[in-house]
Design an enzyme around this catalytic site. Structure first.
Site, PDB file in Angstrom:
ATOM      1  N   ASP A 157       0.586  -1.168  -0.076  1.00  0.00           N
ATOM      2  CA  ASP A 157      -0.077  -0.005   0.184  1.00  0.00           C
ATOM      3  C   ASP A 157       0.952   1.314   0.102  1.00  0.00           C
ATOM      4  O   ASP A 157       2.109   0.856   0.112  1.00  0.00           O
ATOM      5  CB  ASP A 157      -1.140  -0.077   1.399  1.00  0.00           C
ATOM      6  CG  ASP A 157      -2.436   0.860   1.106  1.00  0.00           C
ATOM      7  OD1 ASP A 157      -2.404   1.498  -0.126  1.00  0.00           O
ATOM      8  OD2 ASP A 157      -2.890  -0.087   1.274  1.00  0.00           O
ATOM      9  N   GLU A 190      -1.084   1.635  -5.424  1.00  0.00           N
ATOM     10  CA  GLU A 190      -0.604   3.023  -5.284  1.00  0.00           C
ATOM     11  C   GLU A 190      -1.521   3.885  -5.738  1.00  0.00           C
ATOM     12  O   GLU A 190      -1.726   5.282  -5.944  1.00  0.00           O
ATOM     13  CB  GLU A 190       0.263   3.387  -5.702  1.00  0.00           C
ATOM     14  CG  GLU A 190       1.500   4.334  -5.977  1.00  0.00           C
ATOM     15  CD  GLU A 190       0.678   5.528  -7.361  1.00  0.00           C
ATOM     16  OE1 GLU A 190       1.434   6.665  -6.938  1.00  0.00           O
ATOM     17  OE2 GLU A 190      -0.007   5.146  -7.874  1.00  0.00           O
ATOM     18  N   TRP A 191      -2.542   3.526  -6.099  1.00  0.00           N
ATOM     19  CA  TRP A 191      -4.215   3.924  -6.186  1.00  0.00           C
ATOM     20  C   TRP A 191      -3.854   4.798  -7.835  1.00  0.00           C
ATOM     21  O   TRP A 191      -4.943   5.922  -8.114  1.00  0.00           O
ATOM     22  CB  TRP A 191      -4.391   5.288  -5.108  1.00  0.00           C
ATOM     23  CG  TRP A 191      -4.375   4.630  -4.091  1.00  0.00           C
ATOM     24  CD1 TRP A 191      -4.484   2.940  -3.616  1.00  0.00           C
ATOM     25  CD2 TRP A 191      -3.736   5.750  -2.395  1.00  0.00           C
ATOM     26  NE1 TRP A 191      -3.991   3.467  -1.784  1.00  0.00           N
ATOM     27  CE2 TRP A 191      -3.411   4.369  -1.595  1.00  0.00           C
ATOM     28  CE3 TRP A 191      -3.141   6.900  -2.510  1.00  0.00           C
ATOM     29  CZ2 TRP A 191      -3.225   4.662  -0.131  1.00  0.00           C
ATOM     30  CZ3 TRP A 191      -2.836   6.703  -1.699  1.00  0.00           C
ATOM     31  CH2 TRP A 191      -2.573   5.961   0.542  1.00  0.00           C
ATOM     32  N   GLY A 192      -3.002   4.683  -8.454  1.00  0.00           N
ATOM     33  CA  GLY A 192      -2.917   5.102  -9.778  1.00  0.00           C
ATOM     34  C   GLY A 192      -2.238   6.545  -9.626  1.00  0.00           C
ATOM     35  O   GLY A 192      -1.927   7.367 -10.633  1.00  0.00           O
ATOM     36  N   ASP A 212      -9.894   4.011  -3.632  1.00  0.00           N
ATOM     37  CA  ASP A 212     -10.873   2.116  -3.539  1.00  0.00           C
ATOM     38  C   ASP A 212     -12.662   2.771  -3.768  1.00  0.00           C
ATOM     39  O   ASP A 212     -12.706   3.497  -4.357  1.00  0.00           O
ATOM     40  CB  ASP A 212     -10.835   2.410  -1.676  1.00  0.00           C
ATOM     41  CG  ASP A 212      -9.287   2.405  -0.974  1.00  0.00           C
ATOM     42  OD1 ASP A 212      -8.683   2.470  -1.543  1.00  0.00           O
ATOM     43  OD2 ASP A 212      -9.981   2.522   0.189  1.00  0.00           O
TER      44      ASP A 212
HETATM   45  C1  GLA Z   1      -6.042   1.873   1.501  1.00  0.00           C
HETATM   46  C2  GLA Z   1      -6.400   0.767   0.127  1.00  0.00           C
HETATM   47  C3  GLA Z   1      -7.176  -0.644   1.138  1.00  0.00           C
HETATM   48  C4  GLA Z   1      -6.930  -1.170   2.156  1.00  0.00           C
HETATM   49  C5  GLA Z   1      -7.032   0.113   3.041  1.00  0.00           C
HETATM   50  C6  GLA Z   1      -6.349  -0.994   4.001  1.00  0.00           C
HETATM   51  O1  GLA Z   1      -7.253   1.942   1.520  1.00  0.00           O
HETATM   52  O2  GLA Z   1      -6.284   0.786  -1.092  1.00  0.00           O
HETATM   53  O3  GLA Z   1      -7.120  -0.850  -0.442  1.00  0.00           O
HETATM   54  O4  GLA Z   1      -5.242  -2.055   2.491  1.00  0.00           O
HETATM   55  O5  GLA Z   1      -5.292   1.087   3.272  1.00  0.00           O
HETATM   56  O6  GLA Z   1      -5.978   0.296   5.067  1.00  0.00           O
END
Ligand code: GLA
Length: 396
Positions: A157, A190-192, A212
């Site tokens: 993450d 890394e969410w892009g 997310d």
């Molecule tokens: C981030 C990630 C999620 C999850 C949470 C856990 O938000 O994007 O997919 O793993 O952390 O805390």
């Protein structure tokens, strides 16, 4: 020697503080041999959040078998955030002794004894998103520990990273995993933010392209978005995916209660067509037959797992109506006719939009009904429910 120490110190300071440009860790190619097709499995986060324990994971591994998920192709059982509580005097990561009294190695052994694979979660930063210890400064130590425990999949993450350079930081853990000699799927979360599809092919096996996912058709929170937003964010990324390296629009919400069965079928069909990792996020022990039938649909999963490894793309859109198409190894096309609108509507796929000559005669098979529909020339039209899909395979 002194020079070497200085270089290492500068590199690590830069990585932590991001105050100077650093060369990303040189990893020639992610030749770990895994995730040649999109990974399939289950992850604890979407349903259970921090409420994880060895009992939960063991019962979910059991349910992978009894529910038919394993037979359908699901392999990885992944514990997300909150399994870890501290580091010991040597800096080794410590699992929560209350929730995992037998330790992680014993749990991995249990999962392996079921013929499944085992995954864990960590974070680039000094703390995870749930404020547990992250891997910063412990990358090689953690990777070696995971390998000793028998970890097959690491989700990594991006919380608490300050000005860290993403490419360098993910490259570092990629190198650490490689150094273990154990093939470990590397899932970059890394969410892009730093567009990993442009640089991560040789670093990770999959990379998140979005924030997310939220268990809703089309809602928005600060860091979370519904299914439609995450879907739309995939448009244009299709050329970056392939065997061993996949775009990840986040885990499945199928069965978690926030969408209708029709909407979950759309979510699953489109994730399959996108060659997205199919990581279930619901309670496999209690799911209804309708949800199980979605998650285990053989002909839909076959589209996702096709050996060619092409990601599907949106090829036509008019208002709420869309056509998505994915080239398959046998030359056929998997096609999703998608209706975002509030009323049922006819949706047409034209052969020219999926790379076929206009007058070609092709067989059409409905992948949810598991039935051949007939031979069609030039196009195929089906009535699609509101928020629903019709998913077909078109074979010349
Ligand atoms: C981030 C990630 C999620 C999850 C949470 C856990 O938000 O994007 O997919 O793993 O952390 O805390």
């Amino acid at each position: 020697m002194l020079k070497r120490i200085l270089v290492v110190a500068l590199c690590c300071a830069a990585l932590a503080g991001g105050w100077m440009a650093v060369e990303p860790a040189r990893v020639s190619a992610l030749d770990n041999g895994v995730a040649r097709t999109p990974p399939m499995g289950w992850n604890s986060w979407n349903k259970f959040g921090c409420n994880v324990s060895e009992d939960l994971i063991k019962s979910m591994a059991d349910a992978m078998l009894t529910s038919g998920m394993k037979d359908a192709g699901y392999q990885y059982v992944v514990i997300d955030d909150c399994w870890q509580v501290s580091r010991d005097a040597q800096g080794n990561i410590v699992a929560d002794p209350q929730r995992f009294p037998s330790g992680i190695k014993a749990l991995a052994d249990y999962v392996h004894s079921k013929g499944l694979k085992f995954g864990l979660y960590s974070d680039v930063g000094w703390k995870t998103c749930a404020e547990r210890p992250g891997s910063m400064g412990h990358e090689f130590q953690d990777a070696a520990q995971y390998a000793t425990w028998g970890v097959d999949y690491l989700k990594y993450d991006w919380c608490n990273t300050d000005t860290t350079n993403a490419q360098a930081a993910y490259g570092l853990m990629s190198a650490a995993l490689k150094a273990t000699g154990r093939p470990i799927v590397f899932s970059m979360c890394e969410w892009g933010t730093a567009k990993p599809w442009l640089w991560a092919k040789d670093t990770g096996n999959l990379w998140r392209t979005t924030g997310d996912i939220k268990d809703c058709w089309d809602c928005k929170a600060q860091y979370e978005h519904g299914f439609l937003t995450n879907l739309d964010l995939q448009v244009g990324l299709e050329s970056f995916a392939g065997p061993g390296h996949w775009n990840d629009p986040d885990m499945l919400e199928v069965g978690n209660g926030g969408m209708t069965t029709t909407e979950y079928r759309s979510h699953f069909s489109l994730w399959a067509l996108l060659a997205a990792p199919l990581i279930a996020g619901n309670d496999l022990r209690t799911m209804t037959p309708e949800i199980r039938d979605i998650l285990t649909a053989p002909e839909v999963i076959a589209v996702n797992q096709d050996a060619l490894g092409k990601e599907g793309a949106r090829v036509w859109k008019q208002g709420d109506l869309e056509v998505w198409s994915k080239q398959q190894a046998d030359g056929s096309r998997a096609v999703v006719l998608f209706n975002r609108g509030g009323a049922a509507a006819d949706v047409t796929v034209n052969w020219v939009d999926i790379g076929y000559p206009a007058h070609l005669s092709a067989n059409v098979r409905d992948l949810w009904a598991k039935k051949d529909v007939g031979k069609f020339s030039g196009n195929y039209t089906a009535k699609v429910d509101s928020h629903g899909v019709v998913m077909v395979k078109v074979t010349p």
